[in-house]
Design an enzyme around this catalytic site. Structure first.
Site, PDB file in Angstrom:
ATOM      1  N   CYS A 192     -20.793 -12.902  17.596  1.00  0.00           N
ATOM      2  CA  CYS A 192     -21.116 -12.862  19.019  1.00  0.00           C
ATOM      3  C   CYS A 192     -22.345 -11.975  19.194  1.00  0.00           C
ATOM      4  CB  CYS A 192     -19.943 -12.309  19.816  1.00  0.00           C
ATOM      5  SG  CYS A 192     -20.334 -11.979  21.558  1.00  0.00           S
ATOM      6  N   TYR A 242      18.745   9.098  -5.195  1.00  0.00           N
ATOM      7  CA  TYR A 242      18.808   9.061  -6.649  1.00  0.00           C
ATOM      8  C   TYR A 242      17.734  10.019  -7.172  1.00  0.00           C
ATOM      9  CZ  TYR A 242      21.908   5.008  -7.108  1.00  0.00           C
ATOM     10  OH  TYR A 242      22.996   4.177  -7.077  1.00  0.00           O
ATOM     11  N   CYS A 257     -16.091 -13.108  25.516  1.00  0.00           N
ATOM     12  CA  CYS A 257     -17.097 -12.983  26.582  1.00  0.00           C
ATOM     13  C   CYS A 257     -17.842 -14.282  26.878  1.00  0.00           C
ATOM     14  CB  CYS A 257     -18.099 -11.884  26.232  1.00  0.00           C
ATOM     15  SG  CYS A 257     -19.184 -12.281  24.838  1.00  0.00           S
ATOM     16  N   CYS A 277     -17.920 -17.250  22.148  1.00  0.00           N
ATOM     17  CA  CYS A 277     -17.077 -16.083  21.910  1.00  0.00           C
ATOM     18  C   CYS A 277     -15.846 -16.156  22.806  1.00  0.00           C
ATOM     19  CB  CYS A 277     -17.858 -14.803  22.205  1.00  0.00           C
ATOM     20  SG  CYS A 277     -16.852 -13.289  22.142  1.00  0.00           S
ATOM     21  N   CYS A 334     -19.746  -7.364  25.061  1.00  0.00           N
ATOM     22  CA  CYS A 334     -18.562  -8.102  24.614  1.00  0.00           C
ATOM     23  C   CYS A 334     -17.378  -7.136  24.564  1.00  0.00           C
ATOM     24  CB  CYS A 334     -18.794  -8.709  23.234  1.00  0.00           C
ATOM     25  SG  CYS A 334     -17.338  -9.559  22.576  1.00  0.00           S
ATOM     26  N   LYS A 391       4.186  -3.122 -10.628  1.00  0.00           N
ATOM     27  CA  LYS A 391       4.489  -3.702  -9.321  1.00  0.00           C
ATOM     28  C   LYS A 391       4.750  -5.207  -9.465  1.00  0.00           C
ATOM     29  CE  LYS A 391       4.023  -0.115  -6.550  1.00  0.00           C
ATOM     30  NZ  LYS A 391       3.107  -0.155  -5.421  1.00  0.00           N
ATOM     31  N   LYS A 426      11.895   1.103  -9.543  1.00  0.00           N
ATOM     32  CA  LYS A 426      11.080   1.861  -8.597  1.00  0.00           C
ATOM     33  C   LYS A 426      11.645   1.656  -7.195  1.00  0.00           C
ATOM     34  CE  LYS A 426       6.317   2.896  -7.311  1.00  0.00           C
ATOM     35  NZ  LYS A 426       6.547   2.895  -5.860  1.00  0.00           N
ATOM     36  N   ASP A 485      12.107   1.761  -3.312  1.00  0.00           N
ATOM     37  CA  ASP A 485      11.190   1.751  -2.172  1.00  0.00           C
ATOM     38  C   ASP A 485      11.733   2.708  -1.119  1.00  0.00           C
ATOM     39  OD1 ASP A 485       8.940   1.023  -0.849  1.00  0.00           O
ATOM     40  OD2 ASP A 485       9.685  -0.907  -0.142  1.00  0.00           O
ATOM     41  N   GLU A 491      13.044   2.456 -15.448  1.00  0.00           N
ATOM     42  CA  GLU A 491      13.942   2.576 -14.295  1.00  0.00           C
ATOM     43  C   GLU A 491      13.361   1.818 -13.123  1.00  0.00           C
ATOM     44  OE1 GLU A 491      14.233   6.742 -13.699  1.00  0.00           O
ATOM     45  OE2 GLU A 491      12.154   6.993 -13.110  1.00  0.00           O
TER      46      GLU A 491
END
Length: 788
Positions: free
Chosen positions: A471, A268, A455, A452, A477, A358, A125, A127, A123
């Protein structure tokens, strides 16, 4: 995770750190799934990737798998605003496979375990949101969400408004009690109409504000409308939030929107939970019977004759997944015969007679607008792709990690490229590469910054040979301070409700004021109401640290701690909309600080104050010492009893503690050698934080003086009434025992509740005494001699 974890192996220490981070992400994603229907924290493919990575780490290092691991549980039901409903039978989740080969292998193994007798049911799946409907003599008595699989949330009032959920079953001869399991969803067409309604309601809010406001601010009005009627992220989240809304607390436009969302829901049913003596022998016969009772079953299920038929079904709907009325994320394959369900059994979280396949995540093209660099809690500088918005796997994607400068080069992407992206694995999302054929010569290469971006400190590898740049300004920072403050408020540290990503950013990187309330985490317990006014902040993405964008592409900015002014309600004088200086950051302040704070801000201050008396191990985690997670923190707290004793301990004394070892010992010593780290401890103590366990007799004394469980090893598994998973472990430790996560010949007792699974079976095979929740309470409070 177990408290007895030797970590002299640096690989294990790194695995623990990664496992803790994954656990926090997974739990946060679970919370967001049930609590926020307008934001997607993570898509299914990413969530599955996190779960599989965590499972892999636990397989490599079994000591990392505790009874509170997400791999051993189904979901979360704590903190709900709905009444609890205990399921007559546990609502399990499903294990996943991701390729036809894995699916075929699972089918073959299951067929073998079933003695060659298994027949299949397939069946789609859906969501959506799992629901359990309890009927007594044909009458609906409750509708509940999955929750933690054992206890869900009572959503009966809203469920009665869902098309397809009958209050009374059709026909006759209904069982005394039956639990029907199903999925609530919103069809794609209705979802689009729902978002159209949200947009219309936003316009109505703006129009009404314009009509009644003396001074109309278009931007503020639209921002307010956006907050009240934001577009839903995807059908699944909209369905989950719709079923869990509280209509009795809504009025006006909010009530109209809530009723429309309920009207869009569909159901369902796909199986049964509790049913004493079903008159059918297969799952497919169950569907026919449920349909006769007036319950809607999916028209897309099939009973293929063999494994090849199962694979053909999967392939067909993989090609036609967008032709279905609702969103799907895969196919569920079940053993059709009900008697084999009982024979095959289940793990602690999933049945062995069913699996979810899946589908691979979708790939889409979009434009790489820029590559920017974000700095995280540990100082790591990470490039992120900033993309033109693209809809992938149910959500709009604008940003994706590129890991480091070498990955950018390896992928061969240029700023301005058309790129291919997908949602897959444990990346959110993944940039696959450029579409070179579409280049027009305007593209440009990414250059990793030398400084960075937060900073200005020069970026450099932490040690020779490292690919990642960091950094070095760990103390000041702003990005690192923000990350540490958010971490110490997390459930694995001080668990301060309200101290999340938005409030952490507000306290450390506000737009206003120029000087943040927290320059470092040292000042956390000194915060006052005055420090929270005024603050405006750019909300940042938890994963990337980049500014969060609203649906229209603008940056999400907020004043999280300030009570908002509203235009006068209909019938009120227009003078009610005059500016109040208490809410004007440029005007004079007159009045009690607390009068200007939002309820969330007042609650945050109260929660911070309450955190001063949290358990010592939580403070140790909150200090952000490398490798010191909850497992090592508990071991250190139990042995030494105070931060001071830990600081004064030698490397040998630290490493000798079970669950610590040399790697963590070195990290602790290195941490305390830094002066501003010492200032954190000093300032917290001065503010009243309890960095010692009251009554602890001193280093090592807890282990020698023990308690009623001294020298005994106890495993707590399943749902023990009166205890959380973590609470059961702490009760064992507090009684002087060893709280183990796995059962062995050295285990003295196993406390088992519903959902105990394989640990209970192993205890029975080894002849270990098994206790229920009441006996467990006697054991930890009075000792083994008090047991019957």
């Amino acid at each position: 995770m177990t408290d007895a974890t030797p970590v002299d192996d640096p690989g294990l220490a790194d695995a623990r750190e990664e496992a803790l981070a994954l656990t926090d992400r997974i739990l946060s994603a679970r919370d967001a799934y049930y609590g926020d229907d307008t934001a997607v924290v993570v898509d299914d493919a990413t969530y599955d990737g996190w779960m599989h990575r965590l499972q892999h780490l636990e397989q490599l290092h079994p000591v990392l798998q505790g009874q509170d691991s997400p791999t051993q549980t189904v979901g979360a039901a704590e903190g709900s605003m709905f009444a609890p409903v205990e399921h007559a039978e546990r609502m399990l989740s499903l294990d996943n496979v991701f390729s036809p080969e894995e699916l075929a292998e699972w089918c073959q193994k299951t067929q073998t375990a079933a003695g060659g007798a298994a027949r299949w049911l397939t069946e789609l799946k859906i969501d959506g949101l799992a629901i359990s409907l309890r009927y007594e003599n044909g009458v609906l008595t409750s509708a509940a969400t999955r929750g933690d699989g054992r206890v869900g949330e009572d959503v009966t009032v809203n469920a009665l408004r869902v098309a397809g959920i009958p209050q009374r079953l059709s026909g006759v001869g209904h069982p005394a009690i039956v639990e029907v399991r199903g999925e609530v969803f919103i069809p794609v067409a209705e979802f689009e109409e729902l978002n159209s309604l949200q947009a219309a309601l936003r316009d109505r809010v703006v129009d009404e504000t314009r009509a009644r406001a003396r001074v109309f601010d278009e931007d503020k009005a639209r921002a307010s409308a956006q907050r009240r009627f934001a577009a839903f992220a995807n059908p699944r989240n909209a369905a989950a939030g719709g079923l869990r809304q509280q209509l009795d607390k809504k009025s006006g436009l909010e009530l109209e929107a809530g009723l429309a969302r309920l009207a869009s829901l569909r159901l369902y049913v796909h199986g049964i939970g509790a049913w004493a003596d079903p008159p059918v022998v297969t799952q497919s016969e169950v569907y026919a019977l449920l349909s006769e009772w007036g319950l809607p079953t999916s028209p897309f299920f099939a009973t293929p004759g063999d494994i090849d038929g199962v694979l053909a079904y999967v392939e067909h709907y993989g090609e036609h997944r967008h032709d279905i009325e609702h969103e799907i994320d895969g196919v569920v394959v079940k053993v059709d015969q009900l008697d084999l369900h009982e024979q095959l059994g289940a793990t602690s979280r999933a049945p062995r007679w069913a699996i979810a396949y899946k589908y691979p995540p979708e790939q889409v093209n979009t434009t790489l607008l820029d590559i920017v660099v974000s700095v995280g809690r540990t100082g790591r500088a990470t490039p992120y792709a900033v993309m033109a918005p693209a809809h992938v796997s149910g959500s709009v994607v604008r940003q994706a990690t590129l890991h480091n400068q070498d990955v950018v080069k390896a992928k061969g992407v240029l700023i301005g490229d058309t790129i291919v992206i997908r949602k897959a694995g444990d990346v959110i999302p993944e940039v696959l590469g450029p579409v070179v054929e579409l280049r027009d010569g305007s593209e440009r290469a990414f250059v990793m910054p030398a400084e960075c971006p937060e900073c200005g400190s020069p970026l450099a590898p932490a040690k020779e040979g490292d690919i990642d740049l960091r950094c070095p300004n760990t103390r000041s920072c702003p990005a690192q301070v923000r990350g540490r403050v958010e971490h110490l408020g997390s459930r694995g540290a001080l668990d301060i409700e309200g101290l999340g990503e938005v409030s952490a950013a507000a306290l450390t990187q506000p737009l206003v004021p120029a000087t943040p309330p927290l320059v470092t985490e040292a000042g956390l317990f000194d915060l006052t109401a005055r420090d929270l006014f005024p603050i405006d902040v750019v909300v940042r993405e938890a994963e990337t640290g980049l500014p969060r964008l609203l649906e229209d592409g603008s940056v999400d900015t907020r004043s999280p701690f300030r009570r908002q002014r509203h235009a006068p309600a209909p019938g009120e004088p227009q003078s009610a909309s005059k500016p109040d200086p208490r809410f004007d950051p440029t005007g004079p302040f007159d009045g009690d600080e607390t009068s200007i704070l939002s309820a969330a801000a007042s609650g945050l201050l109260a929660n911070i104050a309450a955190a001063k008396s949290k358990e010592l191990w939580r403070f140790l985690v909150a200090l952000n010492i490398r490798h010191v997670g909850p497992v090592a923190a508990r071991a250190l707290a139990q042995w030494f009893g105070s931060v001071r004793a830990i600081r004064e301990a030698s490397r040998e004394e630290l490493a000798a503690v079970e669950g610590v070892g040399g790697t963590i010992a070195d990290a602790i010593i290195d941490w305390f050698e830094i002066d501003w780290h010492q200032q954190i401890v000093t300032q917290w103590v001065a503010a009243g934080a309890q960095l010692a366990t009251p009554g602890h007799p001193g280093p090592g004394a807890a282990a020698t003086t023990g308690g009623v469980l001294e020298g005994l090893t106890v495993v707590a598994t399943g749902a023990l009434e009166g205890y959380t998973r973590e609470g059961a472990q702490e009760a064992i430790i507090a009684a002087g025992g060893k709280a183990a996560s796995s059962v062995s010949k050295k285990t003295d007792f196993v406390a088992a509740g519903p959902g105990a699974g394989s640990k209970l079976a192993k205890a029975e095979s080894l002849g270990i005494r098994i206790l229920d929740a009441a006996q467990f309470r006697v054991l930890v409070e009075q000792g083994p001699d008090a047991l019957d």
